[in-house]
Design a protein around this motif. Structure first.
Motif, PDB file in Angstrom:
ATOM      1  N   LYS A   1       0.877  -1.185   0.000  1.00 44.27           N
ATOM      2  CA  LYS A   1       0.000   0.000   0.000  1.00 44.27           C
ATOM      3  C   LYS A   1       0.898   1.213   0.000  1.00 44.27           C
ATOM      4  N   SER A   2       0.379   2.335  -0.398  1.00 42.37           N
ATOM      5  CA  SER A   2       1.209   3.514  -0.604  1.00 42.37           C
ATOM      6  C   SER A   2       1.821   4.033   0.699  1.00 42.37           C
ATOM      7  N   PRO A   3       3.087   4.465   0.658  1.00 37.83           N
ATOM      8  CA  PRO A   3       3.670   5.132   1.824  1.00 37.83           C
ATOM      9  C   PRO A   3       3.105   6.535   2.032  1.00 37.83           C
ATOM     10  N   TYR A   4       2.408   7.060   1.027  1.00 35.98           N
ATOM     11  CA  TYR A   4       1.712   8.336   1.207  1.00 35.98           C
ATOM     12  C   TYR A   4       0.417   8.093   1.980  1.00 35.98           C
ATOM     13  N   PRO A   5       0.025   9.032   2.824  1.00 35.78           N
ATOM     14  CA  PRO A   5      -1.184   8.840   3.637  1.00 35.78           C
ATOM     15  C   PRO A   5      -2.422   8.588   2.779  1.00 35.78           C
ATOM     16  N   PRO A   6      -3.339   7.744   3.256  1.00 40.55           N
ATOM     17  CA  PRO A   6      -4.582   7.505   2.508  1.00 40.55           C
ATOM     18  C   PRO A   6      -5.436   8.767   2.458  1.00 40.55           C
ATOM     19  N   ARG A   7      -6.384   8.767   1.559  1.00 40.16           N
ATOM     20  CA  ARG A   7      -7.221   9.962   1.348  1.00 40.16           C
ATOM     21  C   ARG A   7      -7.886  10.429   2.638  1.00 40.16           C
ATOM     22  N   SER A   8      -8.300   9.488   3.487  1.00 37.29           N
ATOM     23  CA  SER A   8      -9.006   9.840   4.713  1.00 37.29           C
ATOM     24  C   SER A   8      -8.158  10.655   5.682  1.00 37.29           C
ATOM     25  N   GLN A   9      -6.827  10.685   5.455  1.00 36.84           N
ATOM     26  CA  GLN A   9      -5.937  11.405   6.363  1.00 36.84           C
ATOM     27  C   GLN A   9      -5.483  12.758   5.802  1.00 36.84           C
ATOM     28  N   TRP A  10      -6.146  13.187   4.732  1.00 37.90           N
ATOM     29  CA  TRP A  10      -5.902  14.529   4.187  1.00 37.90           C
ATOM     30  C   TRP A  10      -7.056  15.432   4.606  1.00 37.90           C
ATOM     31  N   LYS A  11      -6.729  16.642   5.054  1.00 38.94           N
ATOM     32  CA  LYS A  11      -7.767  17.544   5.565  1.00 38.94           C
ATOM     33  C   LYS A  11      -8.712  18.008   4.459  1.00 38.94           C
ATOM     34  N   ASN A  12      -8.150  18.350   3.309  1.00 40.49           N
ATOM     35  CA  ASN A  12      -8.967  18.838   2.188  1.00 40.49           C
ATOM     36  C   ASN A  12      -8.500  18.182   0.887  1.00 40.49           C
ATOM     37  N   PRO A  13      -8.721  16.882   0.727  1.00 40.71           N
ATOM     38  CA  PRO A  13      -8.202  16.190  -0.459  1.00 40.71           C
ATOM     39  C   PRO A  13      -8.777  16.702  -1.768  1.00 40.71           C
ATOM     40  N   GLU A  14      -9.962  17.277  -1.717  1.00 43.13           N
ATOM     41  CA  GLU A  14     -10.575  17.766  -2.946  1.00 43.13           C
ATOM     42  C   GLU A  14      -9.875  19.003  -3.489  1.00 43.13           C
ATOM     43  N   HIS A  15      -9.022  19.623  -2.697  1.00 44.06           N
ATOM     44  CA  HIS A  15      -8.316  20.835  -3.116  1.00 44.06           C
ATOM     45  C   HIS A  15      -6.893  20.513  -3.552  1.00 44.06           C
ATOM     46  N   GLY A  16      -6.739  19.598  -4.493  1.00 42.28           N
ATOM     47  CA  GLY A  16      -5.434  19.282  -5.044  1.00 42.28           C
ATOM     48  C   GLY A  16      -5.085  17.809  -5.027  1.00 42.28           C
ATOM     49  N   PRO A  17      -5.010  17.171  -3.855  1.00 44.63           N
ATOM     50  CA  PRO A  17      -4.615  15.766  -3.816  1.00 44.63           C
ATOM     51  C   PRO A  17      -5.512  14.831  -4.614  1.00 44.63           C
ATOM     52  N   ASP A  18      -6.813  15.108  -4.687  1.00 36.65           N
ATOM     53  CA  ASP A  18      -7.704  14.243  -5.462  1.00 36.65           C
ATOM     54  C   ASP A  18      -7.303  14.176  -6.933  1.00 36.65           C
ATOM     55  N   ASP A  19      -6.699  15.229  -7.448  1.00 32.61           N
ATOM     56  CA  ASP A  19      -6.312  15.251  -8.856  1.00 32.61           C
ATOM     57  C   ASP A  19      -5.201  14.243  -9.148  1.00 32.61           C
ATOM     58  N   SER A  20      -4.349  14.001  -8.169  1.00 32.58           N
ATOM     59  CA  SER A  20      -3.188  13.132  -8.384  1.00 32.58           C
ATOM     60  C   SER A  20      -3.255  11.830  -7.603  1.00 32.58           C
ATOM     61  N   GLN A  21      -4.107  11.770  -6.568  1.00 28.81           N
ATOM     62  CA  GLN A  21      -4.313  10.538  -5.815  1.00 28.81           C
ATOM     63  C   GLN A  21      -2.985   9.904  -5.393  1.00 28.81           C
ATOM     64  N   PHE A  22      -2.234  10.654  -4.607  1.00 30.15           N
ATOM     65  CA  PHE A  22      -0.929  10.189  -4.148  1.00 30.15           C
ATOM     66  C   PHE A  22      -1.022   8.855  -3.406  1.00 30.15           C
ATOM     67  N   TRP A  23      -2.155   8.601  -2.777  1.00 31.35           N
ATOM     68  CA  TRP A  23      -2.348   7.381  -1.989  1.00 31.35           C
ATOM     69  C   TRP A  23      -2.409   6.124  -2.839  1.00 31.35           C
ATOM     70  N   ASP A  24      -2.381   6.272  -4.157  1.00 23.41           N
ATOM     71  CA  ASP A  24      -2.320   5.109  -5.043  1.00 23.41           C
ATOM     72  C   ASP A  24      -0.894   4.777  -5.480  1.00 23.41           C
ATOM     73  N   ILE A  25       0.083   5.594  -5.105  1.00 21.79           N
ATOM     74  CA  ILE A  25       1.470   5.387  -5.538  1.00 21.79           C
ATOM     75  C   ILE A  25       2.115   4.293  -4.692  1.00 21.79           C
ATOM     76  N   VAL A  26       2.503   3.196  -5.327  1.00 15.91           N
ATOM     77  CA  VAL A  26       3.089   2.060  -4.604  1.00 15.91           C
ATOM     78  C   VAL A  26       4.414   1.598  -5.211  1.00 15.91           C
ATOM     79  N   GLU A  27       4.871   2.243  -6.269  1.00 14.33           N
ATOM     80  CA  GLU A  27       6.050   1.769  -6.999  1.00 14.33           C
ATOM     81  C   GLU A  27       7.104   2.870  -7.091  1.00 14.33           C
ATOM     82  N   PHE A  28       8.355   2.504  -6.809  1.00 17.71           N
ATOM     83  CA  PHE A  28       9.476   3.441  -6.860  1.00 17.71           C
ATOM     84  C   PHE A  28      10.678   2.722  -7.465  1.00 17.71           C
TER      85      PHE A  28
END
Length: 210
Positions: A154-181
């Motif tokens: 699972k992503s090392p970035y915090p899940p959507r539920s742990q962002w205060k205002n995900p609709e203001h930027g993070p939803d566009d990129s969905q960092f919580w889906d990043i699992v590969e480096f």
């Protein structure tokens, strides 16, 4: 085995999802860094604390990795170097590089955008593979090639539920889906055919980092 894998994990400068702003780093002293930049916005510039832990699952249990692609997709698939269970804690501390930088003045960095839950310890299972890779954000085969790939369950970035205002930027990129480096740039890999992790740009989820 764990010591050898931890040495590989912490022996690289960074593990990249994108070279210009989204990466994770593991230091030998049990600290590290997590960076998250999209366009001109920095969302996470944080020190992490990490350690290898005893597997929370049984030895016979199969752990699924969202970023993993079947080896049958290529004539020769990646070589699995091993699997680790890690405890990673995101902190509110800035990396030294950012402490005296204008980056630290961002209005949405770390606890300004994340809830307190994001700074609690989390457990991960990771795979380290060797092969011929481009950064996961890439959609072209001409990019720099890397020898190592790190896959999270699972992503090392915090899940959507742990962002205060995900609709203001993070939803566009969905960092919580990043699992590969990827890590360890090897120029000669560019001569060895198609990258093992290159996927179609159709449905690609990511922002353009400027």
């Amino acid at each position: 085995m764990n010591e050898a894998l931890c040495s590989i994990l912490s022996g690289e400068d960074e593990w990249y999802y994108h070279e210009e702003g989204r990466h994770i780093k593991f230091n030998k002293d049990g600290t590290g860094e997590l960076w998250c930049r999209c366009n001109f916005n920095y969302w996470i510039l944080a020190v992490i604390e990490w350690k290898s832990v005893k597997p929370p699952h049984g030895p016979s249990q199969i752990v699924e990795f969202p970023g993993q692609v079947s080896n049958t997709a290529w004539n020769k698939g990646p070589q699995l170097l091993g699997q680790l269970d890690l405890e990673i804690t995101l902190t509110k501390r800035l990396p030294k590089l950012a402490e005296t930088s204008v980056l630290a003045q961002g209005t949405g960095i770390n606890e300004r955008s994340l809830t307190d839950d994001a700074f609690q310890p989390r457990l991960f299972t990771v795979r380290i593979e060797k092969g011929n890779f481009v950064v996961p954000a890439s959609t072209v085969s001409s990019d720099w090639r890397y020898e190592l790939r790190l896959l999270f369950d699972k992503s090392p970035y915090p899940p959507r539920s742990q962002w205060k205002n995900p609709e203001h930027g993070p939803d566009d990129s969905q960092f919580w889906d990043i699992v590969e480096f990827v890590s360890r740039h090897v120029p000669d890999l560019e001569k060895q055919g198609k990258p093992m992790n290159l996927t179609s740009s159709e449905g690609w989820n990511g922002c353009v980092v400027s």
